[in-house]
Design a protein around this motif. Structure first.
Motif, PDB file in Angstrom:
ATOM      1  N   PHE A 107      19.927  93.175   6.192  1.00  0.00           N
ATOM      2  CA  PHE A 107      20.847  93.120   7.713  1.00  0.00           C
ATOM      3  C   PHE A 107      21.113  94.632   8.070  1.00  0.00           C
ATOM      4  N   CYS A 108      21.682  95.393   7.001  1.00  0.00           N
ATOM      5  CA  CYS A 108      22.188  96.751   7.411  1.00  0.00           C
ATOM      6  C   CYS A 108      20.974  97.542   8.042  1.00  0.00           C
ATOM      7  N   ALA A 109      19.665  97.237   7.693  1.00  0.00           N
ATOM      8  CA  ALA A 109      18.582  97.999   8.021  1.00  0.00           C
ATOM      9  C   ALA A 109      18.528  98.155   9.639  1.00  0.00           C
ATOM     10  N   THR A 110      18.982  96.930  10.151  1.00  0.00           N
ATOM     11  CA  THR A 110      18.896  96.520  11.721  1.00  0.00           C
ATOM     12  C   THR A 110      20.155  97.395  12.262  1.00  0.00           C
ATOM     13  N   GLY A 111      20.787  98.398  11.707  1.00  0.00           N
ATOM     14  CA  GLY A 111      21.561  99.146  12.314  1.00  0.00           C
ATOM     15  C   GLY A 111      22.920  98.550  12.581  1.00  0.00           C
ATOM     16  N   ARG A 112      23.398  97.246  12.124  1.00  0.00           N
ATOM     17  CA  ARG A 112      24.589  96.788  11.975  1.00  0.00           C
ATOM     18  C   ARG A 112      25.457  96.648  10.632  1.00  0.00           C
ATOM     19  N   PHE A 113      26.764  96.264  10.887  1.00  0.00           N
ATOM     20  CA  PHE A 113      27.562  96.193   9.592  1.00  0.00           C
ATOM     21  C   PHE A 113      27.669  94.728   9.481  1.00  0.00           C
ATOM     22  N   LEU A 114      28.014  94.666   8.013  1.00  0.00           N
ATOM     23  CA  LEU A 114      28.020  93.292   7.272  1.00  0.00           C
ATOM     24  C   LEU A 114      29.036  92.394   8.012  1.00  0.00           C
ATOM     25  N   ASP A 115      30.029  92.705   8.393  1.00  0.00           N
ATOM     26  CA  ASP A 115      31.216  92.060   9.275  1.00  0.00           C
ATOM     27  C   ASP A 115      30.936  91.575  10.433  1.00  0.00           C
ATOM     28  N   GLU A 116      29.763  92.259  10.952  1.00  0.00           N
ATOM     29  CA  GLU A 116      29.069  91.771  12.483  1.00  0.00           C
ATOM     30  C   GLU A 116      28.037  90.752  12.375  1.00  0.00           C
ATOM     31  N   ALA A 117      27.719  90.116  11.098  1.00  0.00           N
ATOM     32  CA  ALA A 117      26.625  89.513  10.830  1.00  0.00           C
ATOM     33  C   ALA A 117      27.035  87.597  11.350  1.00  0.00           C
ATOM     34  N   VAL A 118      28.220  87.387  10.988  1.00  0.00           N
ATOM     35  CA  VAL A 118      28.300  86.014  11.338  1.00  0.00           C
ATOM     36  C   VAL A 118      29.930  86.058  11.879  1.00  0.00           C
ATOM     37  N   PHE A 119      29.818  85.382  13.099  1.00  0.00           N
ATOM     38  CA  PHE A 119      31.380  85.183  13.812  1.00  0.00           C
ATOM     39  C   PHE A 119      31.691  83.691  13.665  1.00  0.00           C
ATOM     40  N   ILE A 120      32.806  83.392  13.129  1.00  0.00           N
ATOM     41  CA  ILE A 120      33.158  81.908  12.918  1.00  0.00           C
ATOM     42  C   ILE A 120      34.591  81.663  13.818  1.00  0.00           C
ATOM     43  N   TYR A 121      33.937  81.047  14.863  1.00  0.00           N
ATOM     44  CA  TYR A 121      35.337  80.602  15.829  1.00  0.00           C
ATOM     45  C   TYR A 121      35.735  79.047  15.992  1.00  0.00           C
ATOM     46  N   GLN A 122      36.684  78.642  15.570  1.00  0.00           N
ATOM     47  CA  GLN A 122      36.934  77.312  15.927  1.00  0.00           C
ATOM     48  C   GLN A 122      37.978  77.051  17.265  1.00  0.00           C
ATOM     49  N   THR A 123      37.508  76.189  18.009  1.00  0.00           N
ATOM     50  CA  THR A 123      38.334  76.070  19.432  1.00  0.00           C
ATOM     51  C   THR A 123      39.141  74.872  18.964  1.00  0.00           C
ATOM     52  N   ARG A 124      40.264  75.207  19.650  1.00  0.00           N
ATOM     53  CA  ARG A 124      41.445  74.285  19.613  1.00  0.00           C
ATOM     54  C   ARG A 124      41.818  73.824  20.781  1.00  0.00           C
TER      55      ARG A 124
END
Length: 634
Positions: free
Chosen positions: A152-169
């Protein structure tokens, strides 16, 4: 890199001993009974996210390597999204020596571009020395984590940018005064479940693509929506964001003055637009809280068109179920939890659910006005009961109105408990404070089976009532004296004795034939029983000879055998003996004959003494008739 969740595995986590989920790559709708564990799946995903973030190095390009002497931890106080009162509540059975206080949550991520899958799992344990302080976290397979980080980091991005989890309320409203925040602060608000508190910031942050957001919202609402953004320079001068909205060219009003449905849609779309990640995981719990059903369909259609998104929806609303595609509906129940695998419903089961939920499209206004939702086997039952009520209302003082009741057809008695469960669950999400009841035929049920079935319905918090007879039309044969008086009114030109004797004779012929094992009528009834038995789980272990025994107590119970074909035989046999038709009709079809006989009976009623006890009890069950009044008449 295009990521998606290909599998979720839970072990010893809350209500799940073992559960494996293979989600749809795009859209997943989870349905099931209350307390089945639907929201627990969301909690597991959030806890996995916490563990994942804990294991990322400060460089954001790798994960910590765990040694025997080192561990990573998550604080108990930071897990407010978990519905637990103490740390050991996290585990399915904390006292089990085999399972212990150790849960496992594994999320398998698949890169669709290269068809590579990484199983990123964590073991989560709590210490024995101190309570409610923290959980110890360890990766299950360090090799998978290391390989994922490298690729993943070979793509030039950081690990904390891989998955974003958002729960609507549900968004009932937003702040009138919302300060300016930077990007990191906005993301932190979203992750903490306070996304609606930065709605203005998310919209303003996407100033360059605001036209795309406006176009998306306008398409869903079918109205032209335009945002009036503050100038960029105001960020350094103003404390709060001034954001106006114009709909269909109307005068612009501040964002906080818009309706909850509008705000809910803008909140979801603005968040998705704001976040840039290879996988945006959107968790939606009960989306219909503030969104009209028509808008729900258009919102779903739009969400499905967005790339790099994977959606998990918990809903009891039929709009989501009936508009879902193949492989998108997951039904969670106790059987699934015992099997340990949650799979999408197959096409056959999906069709059954669509059919059972079809009645939900009834007018919401009518349902909202109702005090009782009454499940019936078919539309005819509702018609008969309404006709009976109107007749009783004409001849007695009834203070309750049948308009307080909505009849909900189940389309037959097969699998009736499951149908009640499905439909009650769906309607309960829309309707609060209702009484739930069910009316059904006894047909071939013995007294024991009938009571067993009622107990199951009571377990679903649905008050049951079964007609005294094979079907509602057979109630006419539960009191022969009332039946005779009614038949006499249809052939008033004949003597009472002739009519009475003819009725006795025909009923005796039918009952004798029904009890004779070698008679064709007995075989016809047995054939009908065997046909029903295949689709009636409550008949398991029941034999036809048991049914025959239930027909007799001190006297033969004619109502127990008088199905529509036998009512047809009774009418035609009686007419032959009387040499006169009982009533005018279009045909001798069993459906028409049995229906006509019942409807004409309702016309016959002149006072409460003419009403069969079973019908009185039915009206009492529906709270349309006072029990005291029925006793006084009796």
């Amino acid at each position: 890199m295009k990521l998606r969740i290909s599998e979720i595995t839970l072990k010893n986590f809350k209500t799940f001993k073992n559960l494996t989920i293979n989600p749809n790559p795009d859209f997943n709708i989870i349905i099931g009974e209350n307390s089945a564990g639907k929201s627990t799946i969301f909690e597991a995903i959030h806890l996995w996210e916490k563990c994942y973030e804990t294991y990322i190095l400060a460089s954001r390009k790798g994960f910590y390597k765990v040694k025997r002497s080192t561990n990573r931890y998550v604080n108990y106080q930071d897990l407010d999204f978990l519905r637990i009162t103490k740390d050991e509540d996290l585990f399915f059975d904390p006292k089990n020596t085999e399972l212990g206080k150790c849960a496992e949550i594994t999320v398998s991520l698949t890169n669709d571009d290269e068809d590579i899958t990484w199983s990123l799992g964590f073991k989560i344990t709590c210490p024995t020395s101190i309570e409610n302080a923290f959980y110890r976290v360890q990766p299950i397979s360090e090799a998978d984590f290391a390989d994922f980080a490298e690729k993943f980091c070979a793509t030039g991005r950081f690990l904390d940018e891989a998955v974003f989890i958002y729960q609507t309320r549900p968004v009932a409203g937003i702040h009138q005064f919302e300060p300016y925040y930077n990007e990191a602060q906005i993301k932190r608000k979203i992750q903490k479940g306070a996304s609606h508190e930065v709605l203005r910031n998310k919209i303003v942050a996407k100033r360059r693509s605001i036209s795309e957001l406006q176009e998306s919202i306008s398409s869903i609402l079918e109205k032209e929506v335009s945002f009036k953004l503050p100038p960029i320079a105001r960020r350094d001068k103003d404390e709060y964001i001034d954001l106006l909205v114009s709909i269909n060219g109307s005068k612009p009003y501040d964002l906080h003055l818009q309706g909850s449905g509008f705000l809910q849609i803008v909140e979801i779309l603005a968040t998705i637009e704001f976040i840039d990640a290879p996988l945006k995981l959107l968790l939606v719990d009960e989306p219909d809280s503030h969104i009209h059903s028509k808008l729900q369909r258009k919102l779903i259609s739009h969400l499905k068109s967005i790339d790099h998104n994977q959606f998990f929806v918990i809903s009891h609303n039929d709009q989501f179920v009936t508009n879902a595609g193949e492989g998108e509906i997951f039904f969670l129940n106790e059987e699934v939890k015992e099997d340990g695998v949650l799979k999408p419903i197959n096409s056959n089961s999906f069709d059954i659910i669509k059919n059972s939920l079809g009645g939900v499209v009834m007018s919401l206004e009518l349902l909202n006005q109702s005090k009782q939702i009454v499940f019936v086997e078919g539309n005819d039952d509702a018609k008969y009961i309404t006709t009976l009520y109107k007749k009783i209302a004409d001849i007695s003082e009834i203070t309750k109105s049948i308009s307080d009741i909505t009849f909900f057809p189940l389309r037959g008695k097969d699998n009736i408990v499951q149908k009640i469960e499905y439909n009650k669950r769906t309607l309960s999400n829309l309707l609060k404070g209702k009484k739930w009841k069910v009316l059904f035929d006894q047909d071939f049920s013995t007294q024991e089976i009938d009571q067993r079935l009622k107990n199951l319905m009571i377990g679903k918090r649905c008050q049951p009532f079964s007609h005294q007879g094979y079907c509602i039309e057979s109630v006419l044969f539960s009191e022969i004296n009332i039946l005779k008086e009614y038949i006499k009114s249809l052939v008033s030109n004949l003597s009472d004795d002739v009519v009475s004797q003819s009725i006795d004779l025909v009923l005796t012929e039918i009952s004798t034939a029904a009890k004779n094992l070698s008679h064709d009528l007995n075989k016809q009834i047995e054939l009908s029983f065997n046909g029903q038995k295949n689709n009636r789980p409550e008949f398991e272990g029941l034999e036809f000879i048991d049914v025959m025994r239930s027909w007799e107590s001190n006297n033969f119970k004619y109502e127990r055998i008088m199905s529509k074909p036998l009512i047809q035989e009774f009418i035609l046999g009686l007419e032959e003996k009387l040499q006169q038709s009982l009533f005018i009709r279009c045909s001798n079809n069993e459906e028409e004959l049995s229906s006509k006989l019942l409807l004409l009976y309702f016309d016959f009623i002149q006072d409460l003494n003419d009403v069969f006890p079973s019908f009185k009890n039915l009206l009492i069950h529906l709270e349309l008739f006072e029990e005291q009044s029925a006793r006084q008449v009796a």
